[in-house]
Enzyme design. Structure first.
Site, PDB file in Angstrom:
ATOM      1  N   ASP A 117      -4.948   3.361  -1.625  1.00 48.94           N
ATOM      2  CA  ASP A 117      -5.954   3.665  -0.604  1.00 48.94           C
ATOM      3  C   ASP A 117      -6.589   5.019  -0.882  1.00 48.94           C
ATOM      4  O   ASP A 117      -5.983   6.064  -0.646  1.00 48.94           O
ATOM      5  CB  ASP A 117      -5.296   3.652   0.783  1.00 48.94           C
ATOM      6  CG  ASP A 117      -5.006   2.235   1.234  1.00 48.94           C
ATOM      7  OD1 ASP A 117      -5.944   1.420   1.242  1.00 48.94           O
ATOM      8  OD2 ASP A 117      -3.841   1.950   1.573  1.00 48.94           O
ATOM      9  N   MET A 125     -10.956  -6.035   6.432  1.00 48.60           N
ATOM     10  CA  MET A 125     -10.168  -4.983   7.084  1.00 48.60           C
ATOM     11  C   MET A 125      -9.752  -5.476   8.467  1.00 48.60           C
ATOM     12  O   MET A 125     -10.598  -5.795   9.300  1.00 48.60           O
ATOM     13  CB  MET A 125     -10.971  -3.692   7.207  1.00 48.60           C
ATOM     14  CG  MET A 125     -11.119  -2.903   5.915  1.00 48.60           C
ATOM     15  SD  MET A 125      -9.568  -2.519   5.065  1.00 48.60           S
ATOM     16  CE  MET A 125      -8.710  -1.528   6.281  1.00 48.60           C
ATOM     17  N   HIS A 177      -1.348  -1.361  -4.104  1.00 50.86           N
ATOM     18  CA  HIS A 177      -2.621  -1.079  -3.428  1.00 50.86           C
ATOM     19  C   HIS A 177      -2.770   0.431  -3.227  1.00 50.86           C
ATOM     20  O   HIS A 177      -1.915   1.079  -2.626  1.00 50.86           O
ATOM     21  CB  HIS A 177      -2.605  -1.816  -2.087  1.00 50.86           C
ATOM     22  CG  HIS A 177      -3.867  -1.736  -1.306  1.00 50.86           C
ATOM     23  ND1 HIS A 177      -4.962  -2.552  -1.537  1.00 50.86           N
ATOM     24  CD2 HIS A 177      -4.203  -0.943  -0.261  1.00 50.86           C
ATOM     25  CE1 HIS A 177      -5.914  -2.259  -0.669  1.00 50.86           C
ATOM     26  NE2 HIS A 177      -5.492  -1.290   0.122  1.00 50.86           N
ATOM     27  N   ASP A 192      -6.095  -6.498   5.014  1.00 51.19           N
ATOM     28  CA  ASP A 192      -5.490  -5.160   4.957  1.00 51.19           C
ATOM     29  C   ASP A 192      -5.474  -4.533   6.344  1.00 51.19           C
ATOM     30  O   ASP A 192      -6.523  -4.302   6.941  1.00 51.19           O
ATOM     31  CB  ASP A 192      -6.329  -4.317   3.972  1.00 51.19           C
ATOM     32  CG  ASP A 192      -5.769  -2.918   3.747  1.00 51.19           C
ATOM     33  OD1 ASP A 192      -4.683  -2.608   4.257  1.00 51.19           O
ATOM     34  OD2 ASP A 192      -6.448  -2.145   3.032  1.00 51.19           O
ATOM     35  N   HIS A 223      -8.560   0.565  -3.531  1.00 50.37           N
ATOM     36  CA  HIS A 223      -9.388   0.323  -2.337  1.00 50.37           C
ATOM     37  C   HIS A 223     -10.129   1.619  -2.049  1.00 50.37           C
ATOM     38  O   HIS A 223      -9.555   2.577  -1.528  1.00 50.37           O
ATOM     39  CB  HIS A 223      -8.467  -0.087  -1.175  1.00 50.37           C
ATOM     40  CG  HIS A 223      -9.155  -0.271   0.131  1.00 50.37           C
ATOM     41  ND1 HIS A 223      -8.458  -0.385   1.318  1.00 50.37           N
ATOM     42  CD2 HIS A 223     -10.468  -0.371   0.453  1.00 50.37           C
ATOM     43  CE1 HIS A 223      -9.323  -0.534   2.324  1.00 50.37           C
ATOM     44  NE2 HIS A 223     -10.545  -0.514   1.826  1.00 50.37           N
ATOM     45  N   MET A 264      -9.205   7.676   0.015  1.00 44.63           N
ATOM     46  CA  MET A 264     -10.012   8.109   1.162  1.00 44.63           C
ATOM     47  C   MET A 264     -10.570   9.496   0.901  1.00 44.63           C
ATOM     48  O   MET A 264      -9.872  10.360   0.373  1.00 44.63           O
ATOM     49  CB  MET A 264      -9.150   8.158   2.423  1.00 44.63           C
ATOM     50  CG  MET A 264      -8.398   6.874   2.708  1.00 44.63           C
ATOM     51  SD  MET A 264      -7.568   6.973   4.297  1.00 44.63           S
ATOM     52  CE  MET A 264      -6.563   5.488   4.245  1.00 44.63           C
ATOM     53  N   SER A 280       0.852  -1.198   0.000  1.00 44.82           N
ATOM     54  CA  SER A 280       0.000   0.000   0.000  1.00 44.82           C
ATOM     55  C   SER A 280       0.877   1.233   0.000  1.00 44.82           C
ATOM     56  O   SER A 280       1.682   1.430   0.923  1.00 44.82           O
ATOM     57  CB  SER A 280      -0.882   0.022   1.248  1.00 44.82           C
ATOM     58  OG  SER A 280      -1.350   1.350   1.455  1.00 44.82           O
ATOM     59  N   MET A 286     -12.255   3.900  -0.083  1.00 46.58           N
ATOM     60  CA  MET A 286     -12.837   4.212   1.230  1.00 46.58           C
ATOM     61  C   MET A 286     -13.561   5.543   1.077  1.00 46.58           C
ATOM     62  O   MET A 286     -13.125   6.574   1.587  1.00 46.58           O
ATOM     63  CB  MET A 286     -11.733   4.260   2.289  1.00 46.58           C
ATOM     64  CG  MET A 286     -11.228   2.869   2.661  1.00 46.58           C
ATOM     65  SD  MET A 286      -9.639   2.897   3.523  1.00 46.58           S
ATOM     66  CE  MET A 286      -8.540   2.963   2.118  1.00 46.58           C
TER      67      MET A 286
HETATM   68  C1  DX5 Z   1      -5.970   1.557   5.978  1.00 47.22           C
HETATM   69  C2  DX5 Z   1      -5.552   1.153   4.582  1.00 47.22           C
HETATM   70  C3  DX5 Z   1      -4.417   0.218   4.525  1.00 47.22           C
HETATM   71  C4  DX5 Z   1      -3.142   0.732   5.120  1.00 47.22           C
HETATM   72  C5  DX5 Z   1      -2.371  -0.427   5.642  1.00 47.22           C
HETATM   73  O1  DX5 Z   1      -7.195   2.196   5.920  1.00 47.22           O
HETATM   74  O2  DX5 Z   1      -6.641   0.548   3.905  1.00 47.22           O
HETATM   75  O3  DX5 Z   1      -4.198  -0.213   3.191  1.00 47.22           O
HETATM   76  O4  DX5 Z   1      -2.331   1.408   4.216  1.00 47.22           O
HETATM   77  O5  DX5 Z   1      -1.276   0.085   6.310  1.00 47.22           O
HETATM   78  P1  DX5 Z   1      -0.445  -0.798   7.331  1.00 47.22           P
HETATM   79  O6  DX5 Z   1       0.063  -1.962   6.565  1.00 47.22           O
HETATM   80  O7  DX5 Z   1       0.598   0.142   7.781  1.00 47.22           O
HETATM   81  O8  DX5 Z   1      -1.407  -1.197   8.407  1.00 47.22           O
HETATM   82 ZN    ZN Z   2      -6.283  -0.451   1.907  1.00 47.53          ZN
END
Ligand code: DX5
Ligand code: ZN
Length: 217
Positions: free
Chosen positions: A35, A138, A33, A176, A66, A37, A8, A68
């Site tokens: 993320d 998650m 990956h 994740d 992903h 948000m 990620s 969010m």
């Molecule tokens: C959190 C993300 C993850 C995050 C994981 O909301 O969806 O993908 O980057 O990070 P680590 O591996 O540091 O927990």
């Molecule tokens: Zn993620």
């Protein structure tokens, strides 16, 4: 069974994303990956459509989005031409997951659905399980990297693996949050076939990235 690792980029150096991805370019079975948000579905805000488009132009590895976000249908539509390998939306962000899966399947070869730590596996209907390509469990509350792995995630992965076998399905189980070499082996044994890791990889030195990815397989 797949054996994918999905670094990620949430924990990478955003001022130099292309250089951060360079050491990963020869890694096999590796997805990048992303993320996404929106500051609404989750409190944090990251990056969106223009940046993903640019990453898709410089990255030769499969991209895994992903979402969010509160209005996943918008993002699914806007990113349909970026050649993403997989797009995952949150179960909690839609009232009609089946409809969203069918919309996404028109333009994406793989579509995933994610459940937050407090959402049970039984929330996913058999119809959703039959249609979906990937289920993202998650293992932290979505929103931030660097959190501790929630141990209850193992039983959800096991439950999904059991359902997958009994229904004769082949969706991927992705995990994740808080993934590292401390839990990767147990996660694989429990049924996970796609491990997302952010801080475990990108908080190290660049020359360690490839080796850290392999340590999760
Ligand atoms: C959190 C993300 C993850 C995050 C994981 O909301 O969806 O993908 O980057 O990070 P680590 O591996 O540091 O927990
Ligand atoms: Zn993620």
């Amino acid at each position: 069974m797949n054996n994918i690792v999905a670094p990620s980029i949430l924990s990478c150096d955003f001022t130099n994303i292309a250089a951060e991805l360079e050491p990963l370019k020869n890694s096999k079975d590796t997805w990048i990956h992303l993320d996404i948000m929106d500051g609404h579905f989750v409190p944090n805000l990251t990056f969106g459509i223009p940046i993903i488009k640019q990453i898709s132009q410089v990255c030769n590895l499969p991209l895994d989005a992903h979402l969010m976000v509160s209005n996943p249908e918008f993002h699914i539509e806007e990113m349909k031409d970026f050649g993403l390998a997989n797009i995952t939306f949150h179960f909690e962000a839609t009232s009609d997951p089946l409809q969203l899966i069918s919309q996404a399947k028109e333009n994406y070869k793989s579509v995933g659905i994610s459940i937050k730590p407090k959402t049970s596996v039984s929330s996913l209907s058999p119809e959703v399980l039959r249609e979906i390509d990937l289920i993202l469990v998650m293992s932290v509350e979505p929103g931030f990297g660097g959190q501790s792995f929630i141990e209850e995630s193992y039983s959800k992965i096991k439950e999904l693996d059991t359902i997958r076998k009994s229904m004769g399905l082949n969706f991927q189980i992705q995990v994740d949050g808080g993934v590292s070499n401390k839990n990767a082996k147990t996660l694989r044994e429990t049924g996970a076939d796609n491990l997302v890791a952010g801080s475990y990889i990108f908080k190290a030195d660049k020359d360690q990235y490839a080796q850290l990815i392999e340590s999760l397989r």
